[in-house]
Design an enzyme around this catalytic site. Structure first.
Site, PDB file in Angstrom:
ATOM      1  N   MET A   2       0.863  -1.187   0.000  1.00  0.00           N
ATOM      2  CA  MET A   2       0.000   0.000   0.000  1.00  0.00           C
ATOM      3  C   MET A   2       0.905   1.244   0.000  1.00  0.00           C
ATOM      4  O   MET A   2       1.825   1.307  -0.799  1.00  0.00           O
ATOM      5  CB  MET A   2      -0.976  -0.029   1.186  1.00  0.00           C
ATOM      6  CG  MET A   2      -1.921  -1.224   1.161  1.00  0.00           C
ATOM      7  SD  MET A   2      -3.087  -1.120  -0.244  1.00  0.00           S
ATOM      8  CE  MET A   2      -4.047  -2.607  -0.043  1.00  0.00           C
ATOM      9  N   SER A   3       0.680   2.196   0.884  1.00  0.00           N
ATOM     10  CA  SER A   3       1.442   3.451   0.794  1.00  0.00           C
ATOM     11  C   SER A   3       2.894   3.353   1.264  1.00  0.00           C
ATOM     12  O   SER A   3       3.632   4.336   1.159  1.00  0.00           O
ATOM     13  CB  SER A   3       0.721   4.556   1.564  1.00  0.00           C
ATOM     14  OG  SER A   3      -0.507   4.817   0.945  1.00  0.00           O
ATOM     15  N   VAL A   4       3.297   2.188   1.761  1.00  0.00           N
ATOM     16  CA  VAL A   4       4.742   1.967   1.960  1.00  0.00           C
ATOM     17  C   VAL A   4       5.456   2.178   0.618  1.00  0.00           C
ATOM     18  O   VAL A   4       6.609   2.629   0.577  1.00  0.00           O
ATOM     19  CB  VAL A   4       4.992   0.549   2.534  1.00  0.00           C
ATOM     20  CG1 VAL A   4       6.434   0.116   2.361  1.00  0.00           C
ATOM     21  CG2 VAL A   4       4.584   0.514   4.013  1.00  0.00           C
TER      22      VAL A   4
END
Lengths: 413, 413
Positions: B132-134
């Site tokens: 995801m936003s990692v």
């Protein structure tokens, strides 16, 4: 340049890198290759697509495991100038034969050494290319392994493993008939005809978008709809649904997915250099009839494993008899009525094409020129991925088959 | 068991293997997780999906290269019983903290040694999980590398690299404002609201099916539609479209795709153990804001590379200043107005979340509990992939953040 016979651009003129298919950020509209509009399947766009299937459709990984790749010692032999006399009587160089058959990647092994390797088009050495029906020979070999394990009985009815198929064509077929494609099926496989049943299979296996307003069948749901035509066991009739049924038998018999089976029984023990992958249906089920993607080198490794009767990478990976049974071939009399003009005297055995020629050569074959050619007498394996404009291999066999024999003779010295 | 607060099943009760999601050949209809019906995004189905994104949508490979994986020497430390006092004042064990945050995979490195590793749910050590936003922190780090190369100028206008964005919100934004997410955008990112703009982004980046009858925009086409709201440069406002714009800047500045950049600049030199992958839009363009999938160990390796200021696997992979600049953080005064209750005093710098705590810890963070926690003082890196029922990390921060600090103190002795 265009080819005089097909009026299509030749290999150089259709080079996907030179044409800029899917290059640029983003690719311009007239250079885009997409799933939704079906352009990925058109020529010359497929010259990009067949090297990039995972960017088009969902896929599942075939893990190579944590170990090192098996060595492929190099012993370069310049085969570019080997003379090839085509079935049409023309003499061309091997390099020209590769161009005329729209090769994307080619690896030649001789006595286990990598003697020749070339990449063209959109393919790189580490990149998987779709094998199309070359996939079938992996499914067949896995079937042979599970037969040797005692998990699959060729004499058993298909319904012993997949009872859902009782009502359709496979309701009275045996496992052996499915392995050798001698079932009688009302199923047409004409790649150029959009009304052919192969398109319904593609919509089910994920390689074609669903028709608007029509519910998308899963692969197994589609297989239950195939009706019988004629009798089982009489003659060879090449129909991909047989292999998909065989893949279901393997899953049910082993409790493993096809990708897990390929990973644990072949890909890991043979020391594949890269992961492979299958494209999957809407339920994550692999296309066992045409969905496998591998690197060209790993395809050659698999050929070498077959040539060495299951022994490779320092171990006996599967019993020699699994390979021997395939190499011996099936019954040419059952094969002949299918009328393959370029394959006289051949047979089909457990998802492999067997030449019965003087070298005992046998092949995995996939549309658009995918080929794994195993020549036991010449101790040679040739893996070729390609993106030919024509699906049927009858378009490239007149060049390819003499080319493989010419290289074999050259290497035998 | 259900959780008293959410009335949702807890980690054990939602275990995707125990529940049989996508198990069986084929999975039964009530255990199927599919793209078309959106079930892959629902809880508890997402406990399977986030470990199997490539089976749901098209993806592109991030090649690890031909070399061996960098060693992660093991020095097991049993952290299960480490006491964690949550922000709510409850004391639980670290093992319980992992369960309560729906961890799928967790790797702890201390002084470069792998001291603790656990897998749950549908995840295996060799299997990539969506970050995801990692993903954003990878994009930001690559941006830092290209800045160090002199290929990207943070002071330049976005339109210097991506002129197509001139008419929209990014028309008068600088690269630095995009890197630090201080743009003023009429773009809402509310994961629980199907009318939020984040859904339009998902339809464009390939993680949600197109609306019936509405043409599917590509990622870049969507970004041109985002309008300005307020002023640029004033305050931090977390909006994924910034990162997607940053990814476009990187592609234009380098002439490489995001997957090629990540492979050549980080994945290959750091000796990743497995290939990674991004999901892609209809034109094969990676989601730079949320589409990266890696193994848990490889995420930890990336954390160790950051902790060691760009040095890892026996070489200086990028200049130390790229990491130093991130670790120093941004302006907490610009961050405070965003009102993150669990992140007091933090800042946001080049796609990373910086704690400014006594350990100088900083993080990559993704919805549903994805986390890479780097604690320079404790010489510790924690990589956690998860499948929490709630998207927002405010749901797990009250457990996770004290847990990371408790482990850091335990390892510091």
């Amino acid at each position: 340049m265009t080819d005089a016979k097909t009026e299509l651009p030749d290999a150089a003129a259709s080079d996907p890198v030179a044409l800029g298919w899917m290059t640029g950020f983003p690719p311009p509209a007239d250079k885009a290759v997409t799933y939704a509009d079906g352009s990925f399947r058109s020529f010359p766009q497929l010259r990009w697509s067949w090297s990039n299937v995972r960017q088009i459709v969902p896929t599942v990984n075939v893990w190579r495991g944590p170990g090192p790749a098996s060595p492929l010692p190099r012993a370069d032999v310049d085969l570019d100038g080997v003379a090839v006399t085509t079935m049409g009587g023309e003499t061309i160089s091997f390099a020209e034969a590769l161009a005329q058959t729209f090769a994307d990647g080619l690896v030649v092994l001789h006595r286990g050494k990598l003697v020749y390797e070339r990449y063209f088009g959109a393919l790189k050495p580490h990149q998987p290319h779709i094998g199309m029906s070359v996939t079938k020979s992996f499914t067949g070999t896995l079937a042979g392994i599970l037969v040797a394990d005692g998990l699959v009985d060729p004499a058993a009815p298909v319904t012993h493993y997949v009872p859902e198929l009782a009502a359709g064509a496979f309701g009275d077929a045996s496992v052996a008939e499915v392995m050798d494609m001698t079932t009688g099926l009302a199923y047409s496989e004409i790649y150029t005809d959009p009304k052919s049943d192969v398109w319904a299979l593609r919509r089910a296996n994920g390689m074609a978008p669903p028709l608007p307003g029509v519910p998308q069948l899963s692969l197994l749901e589609y297989l239950t709809t195939v009706a019988k035509q004629g009798e089982h066991g009489r003659v060879f009739a090449y129909k991909t649904v047989n292999t998909d049924v065989l893949a279901w038998i393997l899953r049910r018999a082993s409790g493993l997915s096809l990708s897990e089976l390929l990973s644990t029984r072949i890909w890991q023990p043979m020391g594949a250099e890269e992961d492979a992958y299958y494209h999957v249906d809407r339920l994550g089920i692999e296309s066992g009839g045409g969905g496998l993607n591998t690197t060209t080198r790993d395809l050659a490794r698999f050929g070498e494993l077959m040539r060495n009767r299951g022994a490779f990478n320092g171990r006996q990976i599967f019993p020699a008899n699994v390979a021997d049974d395939i190499a011996r071939g099936g019954d040419p009399a059952k094969f002949a009525p299918a009328g393959y003009a370029t394959l006289p005297g051949w047979s089909y055995r457990n998802q492999w094409w067997v030449s019965h020629n003087a070298h005992g050569a046998y092949m995995a074959r996939g549309v658009y020129g995918q080929a794994l050619y195993i020549d036991p007498k010449a101790e040679m394996v040739i893996a070729r991925y390609a993106s030919h404009p024509a699906a049927g291999n009858v378009a490239n066999d007149p060049i390819s088959l003499p080319a493989w024999m010419a290289v074999a003779r050259h290497l035998m010295g």
